[in-house]
Design a protein around this motif. Sequence first.
Motif, PDB file in Angstrom:
ATOM      1  N   GLU A 155       0.810  -1.228   0.117  1.00  0.00           N
ATOM      2  CA  GLU A 155      -0.037   0.045   0.098  1.00  0.00           C
ATOM      3  C   GLU A 155       0.697   1.329  -0.087  1.00  0.00           C
ATOM      4  OE1 GLU A 155      -2.455  -0.584   3.463  1.00  0.00           O
ATOM      5  OE2 GLU A 155      -0.624  -0.407   4.874  1.00  0.00           O
ATOM      6  N   TYR A 156       0.051   2.395  -0.140  1.00  0.00           N
ATOM      7  CA  TYR A 156       0.924   3.729  -0.413  1.00  0.00           C
ATOM      8  C   TYR A 156       1.055   4.366   0.991  1.00  0.00           C
ATOM      9  CZ  TYR A 156       0.553   3.357  -5.495  1.00  0.00           C
ATOM     10  OH  TYR A 156       0.875   2.843  -6.698  1.00  0.00           O
ATOM     11  N   VAL A 157       2.161   4.764   1.338  1.00  0.00           N
ATOM     12  CA  VAL A 157       2.102   5.809   2.445  1.00  0.00           C
ATOM     13  C   VAL A 157       2.576   7.329   2.124  1.00  0.00           C
ATOM     14  CG1 VAL A 157       3.253   6.497   4.587  1.00  0.00           C
ATOM     15  CG2 VAL A 157       2.438   4.239   3.992  1.00  0.00           C
ATOM     16  N   ARG A 158       1.691   8.299   2.090  1.00  0.00           N
ATOM     17  CA  ARG A 158       2.169   9.511   1.688  1.00  0.00           C
ATOM     18  C   ARG A 158       2.939  10.079   2.458  1.00  0.00           C
ATOM     19  NH1 ARG A 158      -1.809  12.157  -2.243  1.00  0.00           N
ATOM     20  NH2 ARG A 158      -1.265  10.480  -3.635  1.00  0.00           N
ATOM     21  N   LYS A 159       4.182  10.648   2.318  1.00  0.00           N
ATOM     22  CA  LYS A 159       5.115  11.551   3.431  1.00  0.00           C
ATOM     23  C   LYS A 159       5.518  12.899   2.620  1.00  0.00           C
ATOM     24  CE  LYS A 159       5.872   8.653   6.990  1.00  0.00           C
ATOM     25  NZ  LYS A 159       5.681   9.300   8.337  1.00  0.00           N
ATOM     26  N   SER A 160       5.042  13.907   3.181  1.00  0.00           N
ATOM     27  CA  SER A 160       5.274  15.091   2.301  1.00  0.00           C
ATOM     28  C   SER A 160       4.803  15.068   0.997  1.00  0.00           C
ATOM     29  CB  SER A 160       6.736  15.283   2.558  1.00  0.00           C
ATOM     30  OG  SER A 160       7.142  16.831   2.022  1.00  0.00           O
ATOM     31  N   ARG A 161       5.848  15.004  -0.013  1.00  0.00           N
ATOM     32  CA  ARG A 161       5.515  15.165  -1.415  1.00  0.00           C
ATOM     33  C   ARG A 161       6.089  13.829  -2.104  1.00  0.00           C
ATOM     34  NH1 ARG A 161       5.053  20.105  -3.626  1.00  0.00           N
ATOM     35  NH2 ARG A 161       5.869  19.412  -5.432  1.00  0.00           N
ATOM     36  N   ASN A 162       6.117  12.768  -1.207  1.00  0.00           N
ATOM     37  CA  ASN A 162       6.695  11.587  -1.723  1.00  0.00           C
ATOM     38  C   ASN A 162       5.324  10.309  -1.354  1.00  0.00           C
ATOM     39  OD1 ASN A 162       8.990  12.431  -2.929  1.00  0.00           O
ATOM     40  ND2 ASN A 162       9.952  12.146  -1.059  1.00  0.00           N
ATOM     41  N   SER A 163       5.158   9.269  -2.435  1.00  0.00           N
ATOM     42  CA  SER A 163       4.349   8.135  -1.973  1.00  0.00           C
ATOM     43  C   SER A 163       5.440   7.057  -1.973  1.00  0.00           C
ATOM     44  CB  SER A 163       3.255   8.213  -3.096  1.00  0.00           C
ATOM     45  OG  SER A 163       2.514   9.192  -3.225  1.00  0.00           O
ATOM     46  N   ALA A 164       5.339   6.444  -0.811  1.00  0.00           N
ATOM     47  CA  ALA A 164       6.305   5.325  -0.466  1.00  0.00           C
ATOM     48  C   ALA A 164       5.565   3.930  -0.533  1.00  0.00           C
ATOM     49  CB  ALA A 164       7.012   5.461   0.956  1.00  0.00           C
TER      50      ALA A 164
END
Length: 466
Positions: A155-164
């Motif tokens: 799944e995606y984790v959105r951190k600031s401007r990045n999707s990890a």
Amino acid sequence: MDEDSESGTINISPMKRNPRGKFVGSRQKLMIVNLYKAKMAQQDNADGPKLKAKEIIKQISEEIGIGQRTVSVTLSEYRNKGSVSSPNKTKIRPTVTEKVDDFDQNAIRQKVHEFWHRREIPTLKKILTTVNEDSTLPDFSETTLRRLLKHLNFEYVRKSRNSALIERIDIVCWRRRYLESIKEYRQLGRPIYYLDETWVNAGDTTSKTWVDKTVSSPRDAFLRGLTTGQKEPSGKGKRLIVVHIGSSDGFVVGGLLCFESKKNTDDYHDEMNGDTFYDWFANILPLLRENAVIVMDNASYHSVKTHTFPVRSWKKQDIIDWLTDKGEVIDKPMVKEQLLERAQILKQQYNTYVIDELAKSANKTVLRLPPYHCELNPIELAWAAVKNYVRMNNRTFKINDVKKLLEEGVERVTPDMWKNFLGHIIKVEEKFWQVDFISNELLDAEETSHILTITGDTTDSDSDSN
């Protein structure tokens, strides 16, 4: 149809054949039936020799341009059912998870982990580029890879401007529990056994004349065609389904189960069932050391439940009987939904597996690998050695001879080889143990996150302006 003005004769154009592979519709089928009836009636009213059914079918085929076999099958269907059916025009297309075998799926997950180990946050675009640059893996579109990653529980984790890309919480926890348990069992000195199934084809062979001893991982072995997975076997003809169990002492003597496949499917798992596995498992338990731990994956035939549980389709009285059998007292009128809620509470208490209970009765413990983690099972490397021996020595391609080669290959996998396989697996376990700490550390260094579940139509990017 053209008329010759001088001779007065009529020229009939030859019938255009039905294109090969084109569906024959119900109207065309009825035409076949009606033509057949007309020709049979014409024969009954005419004097002279009668045509055979085969000759009539040939005439119909030539007149309407449909193959003789289709005409014959249509008439047979009409005789048996009294009607004709419309063809199923819906083409069943395999999903991406069916087209991509277990080992390739496993390799893609490793690609994600490699980014974390390099202390670099993985994103969908980065993984897409890395996967498509690997010549041993299929090429993917962004949408297809997204679907596959969802299937692999990312799944995606959105951190600031990045999707990890991170793994789902339940998968991470399952892996942590497995790694903690296997470490504890080793520290306690408990004997640990690993079991698995594979296949061997009668036609398996190799053009190489040397033995390759550099197999470094289950995926490496799979790419060389030496171990399990869901790819179509390279050899043709009959196939053996094989089950075995081993430990640092080697393969368990008397633990080999080998039988001939009865189905012609790509997936050897189709050949196993809960009863076959149960009988084999019951027989090998006395062959294992006391207080043993048995590691296996989550194949359906490994995971037959001890109890069935009520579902909404059950009749209300059946649910009440189930609850009463488990000691519940139903002392007031309740609707089905309330009864199912109570059954759900009991599910944790009775949610056990037949195999686990059988092992427990013999003072053994079953430990299940997390999904898509076949590289944690050293028997995959043992299978590679066995199948390599079979392929290098297969000369007759007869199933009985291949079975003998398989048995010889099993005997050639020594305890020292098993110890080397286990050493490799322990290193893999350590990498898994570290990757979750690394991902936590890198993600905590970013800003506050929120979870975005991967869906088939989600549009994501490496950066987001919102």
